[in-house]
Design a protein around this motif. Structure first.
Motif, PDB file in Angstrom:
ATOM      1  N   ALA A 145      79.115  31.560  66.292  1.00 44.83           N
ATOM      2  CA  ALA A 145      77.728  31.243  65.940  1.00 44.83           C
ATOM      3  C   ALA A 145      77.611  30.652  64.537  1.00 44.83           C
ATOM      4  CB  ALA A 145      76.858  32.493  66.055  1.00 44.83           C
ATOM      5  N   GLU A 146      78.742  30.280  63.933  1.00 40.69           N
ATOM      6  CA  GLU A 146      78.709  29.781  62.558  1.00 40.69           C
ATOM      7  C   GLU A 146      77.859  28.522  62.404  1.00 40.69           C
ATOM      8  OE1 GLU A 146      82.584  29.265  60.954  1.00 40.69           O
ATOM      9  OE2 GLU A 146      83.182  31.357  61.250  1.00 40.69           O
ATOM     10  N   ARG A 147      77.892  27.652  63.407  1.00 41.98           N
ATOM     11  CA  ARG A 147      77.132  26.403  63.312  1.00 41.98           C
ATOM     12  C   ARG A 147      75.625  26.632  63.272  1.00 41.98           C
ATOM     13  NH1 ARG A 147      79.850  22.166  67.628  1.00 41.98           N
ATOM     14  NH2 ARG A 147      81.762  21.688  66.465  1.00 41.98           N
ATOM     15  N   ALA A 148      75.200  27.832  63.607  1.00 42.53           N
ATOM     16  CA  ALA A 148      73.763  28.112  63.667  1.00 42.53           C
ATOM     17  C   ALA A 148      73.244  28.846  62.435  1.00 42.53           C
ATOM     18  CB  ALA A 148      73.446  28.938  64.911  1.00 42.53           C
ATOM     19  N   GLU A 149      74.107  29.161  61.485  1.00 36.62           N
ATOM     20  CA  GLU A 149      73.668  29.942  60.335  1.00 36.62           C
ATOM     21  C   GLU A 149      72.544  29.262  59.569  1.00 36.62           C
ATOM     22  OE1 GLU A 149      77.038  30.928  57.960  1.00 36.62           O
ATOM     23  OE2 GLU A 149      77.880  32.320  59.452  1.00 36.62           O
ATOM     24  N   HIS A 150      72.579  27.935  59.494  1.00 41.78           N
ATOM     25  CA  HIS A 150      71.551  27.214  58.739  1.00 41.78           C
ATOM     26  C   HIS A 150      70.165  27.313  59.378  1.00 41.78           C
ATOM     27  CE1 HIS A 150      72.459  24.202  61.840  1.00 41.78           C
ATOM     28  NE2 HIS A 150      71.280  23.682  61.579  1.00 41.78           N
ATOM     29  N   LEU A 151      70.106  27.653  60.668  1.00 39.25           N
ATOM     30  CA  LEU A 151      68.810  27.698  61.350  1.00 39.25           C
ATOM     31  C   LEU A 151      67.880  28.752  60.770  1.00 39.25           C
ATOM     32  CD1 LEU A 151      69.974  27.267  65.064  1.00 39.25           C
ATOM     33  CD2 LEU A 151      69.063  25.512  63.527  1.00 39.25           C
ATOM     34  N   ARG A 152      68.443  29.738  60.090  1.00 42.08           N
ATOM     35  CA  ARG A 152      67.608  30.768  59.462  1.00 42.08           C
ATOM     36  C   ARG A 152      66.735  30.186  58.357  1.00 42.08           C
ATOM     37  NH1 ARG A 152      69.901  35.286  61.641  1.00 42.08           N
ATOM     38  NH2 ARG A 152      72.105  35.067  62.236  1.00 42.08           N
ATOM     39  N   GLU A 153      67.155  29.026  57.833  1.00 40.41           N
ATOM     40  CA  GLU A 153      66.395  28.377  56.760  1.00 40.41           C
ATOM     41  C   GLU A 153      65.369  27.381  57.287  1.00 40.41           C
ATOM     42  OE1 GLU A 153      66.827  29.535  53.743  1.00 40.41           O
ATOM     43  OE2 GLU A 153      68.373  30.854  54.595  1.00 40.41           O
ATOM     44  N   VAL A 154      65.341  27.183  58.588  1.00 41.10           N
ATOM     45  CA  VAL A 154      64.367  26.272  59.200  1.00 41.10           C
ATOM     46  C   VAL A 154      63.098  27.064  59.503  1.00 41.10           C
ATOM     47  CG1 VAL A 154      63.874  24.776  61.172  1.00 41.10           C
ATOM     48  CG2 VAL A 154      66.175  24.807  60.160  1.00 41.10           C
ATOM     49  N   LYS A 155      62.007  26.675  58.917  1.00 45.17           N
ATOM     50  CA  LYS A 155      60.764  27.457  59.020  1.00 45.17           C
ATOM     51  C   LYS A 155      59.729  26.856  59.948  1.00 45.17           C
ATOM     52  CE  LYS A 155      62.637  30.147  55.999  1.00 45.17           C
ATOM     53  NZ  LYS A 155      63.278  31.406  56.466  1.00 45.17           N
ATOM     54  N   ILE A 156      60.071  25.783  60.634  1.00 40.61           N
ATOM     55  CA  ILE A 156      59.144  25.172  61.589  1.00 40.61           C
ATOM     56  C   ILE A 156      59.600  25.504  63.007  1.00 40.61           C
ATOM     57  CG2 ILE A 156      58.430  23.321  60.030  1.00 40.61           C
ATOM     58  CD1 ILE A 156      60.408  21.471  61.403  1.00 40.61           C
ATOM     59  N   PRO A 157      58.748  25.306  64.018  1.00 43.55           N
ATOM     60  CA  PRO A 157      59.127  25.637  65.395  1.00 43.55           C
ATOM     61  C   PRO A 157      60.359  24.874  65.868  1.00 43.55           C
ATOM     62  CG  PRO A 157      56.754  25.344  65.247  1.00 43.55           C
ATOM     63  CD  PRO A 157      57.331  24.894  63.934  1.00 43.55           C
ATOM     64  N   MET A 158      61.181  25.556  66.670  1.00 47.10           N
ATOM     65  CA  MET A 158      62.389  24.962  67.244  1.00 47.10           C
ATOM     66  C   MET A 158      62.426  25.230  68.740  1.00 47.10           C
ATOM     67  SD  MET A 158      65.234  26.106  64.399  1.00 47.10           S
ATOM     68  CE  MET A 158      64.413  27.661  64.014  1.00 47.10           C
ATOM     69  N   LEU A 159      62.841  24.229  69.499  1.00 49.55           N
ATOM     70  CA  LEU A 159      63.005  24.364  70.944  1.00 49.55           C
ATOM     71  C   LEU A 159      64.464  24.094  71.304  1.00 49.55           C
ATOM     72  CD1 LEU A 159      61.915  24.607  73.882  1.00 49.55           C
ATOM     73  CD2 LEU A 159      61.523  22.126  73.799  1.00 49.55           C
TER      74      LEU A 159
END
Length: 229
Positions: A145-159
């Motif tokens: 799941a390392e490639r997804a660590e940055h998603l915690r910093e995304v504050k807008i909706p994601m699909l």
């Protein structure tokens, strides 16, 4: 595209880099999706063309664009910083082309991940949400799941639009990850689909049917994002 606009553009990334782009604006468009290609196929691949055409039928404009390495005709992707700058240039172009339309960014696999990385580093102006058409969580056969660590910093909706047979996104890793991201993340699973959203003949389903289900989900999510922002 009857009654709509289709235009080929050149985007300036910086003082030396230029890339091609394709803009499609259907009548009565409700939003514009800045659509990045995957690692191995550019914006004019048949799958990208079909996505753009079928989104136009759902009143969603698209701006497709090349990353510089694809423009050069090479197979080795650019460094992330170059890809991030390309995403930002494409979004800025879309904002100029359709200043009154809400903007969604994202795209196929690698392109979607480059978009979310750019957003995590610094929010991309005007982008209301990010849609991943097959998020590449890890290389095939190497669950992580390392490639997804940055998603915690995304504050807008994601699909996340994901096939249940996607070898680049182990569901035992992806589902808890999406849950951890909370209300800003939505996961839509496409039964029996792989990373290219192909389904085996034994399922009795056609790829076009799966793609329609996927794009209906994307269009519905975009509408929800627009009305909640």
């Amino acid at each position: 595209m009857s009654g709509g606009v289709s235009e080929r553009l050149t985007l300036a990334i910086d003082g030396t880099r230029r890339v091609s782009a394709l803009f499609q604006l259907p009548p009565a468009a409700a939003a514009c999706f800045v659509l990045a290609h995957g690692a191995g196929a550019g914006m004019e691949h048949s799958s990208m063309t079909t996505i753009a055409t079928e989104l136009a039928a759902r009143h969603i404009a698209t701006l497709r664009f090349q990353f510089p390495y694809m423009e050069r005709g090479t197979r080795r992707p650019d460094p992330p910083a170059v890809c991030h700058a390309t995403v930002r240039a494409a979004v800025a172009a879309a904002a100029r082309l359709v200043p009154t339309l809400p903007l969604i960014a994202g795209g196929r696999s690698f392109g979607g991940r480059m978009t979310s990385q750019a957003q995590a580093i610094e929010p991309v102006p005007a982008v209301k949400g990010i849609a991943f058409i097959g998020f590449p969580l890890h290389p095939a056969g190497k669950p992580s799941a390392e490639r997804a660590e940055h998603l915690r910093e995304v504050k807008i909706p994601m699909l996340f639009l994901q096939g249940t047979r996607d070898e680049l996104a182990n569901l035992e890793l992806l589902q808890p990850l999406v849950a951890q991201l909370g209300r800003r993340a939505t996961l839509k699973l496409l039964q029996d689909a792989d990373h290219s959203f192909h389904v085996p003949a034994r399922t009795g389903r056609k790829d076009a049917e799966v793609r329609g289900e996927m794009l209906d989900a994307l269009a519905t999510w975009i509408e929800q994002v627009i009305h909640s922002s």
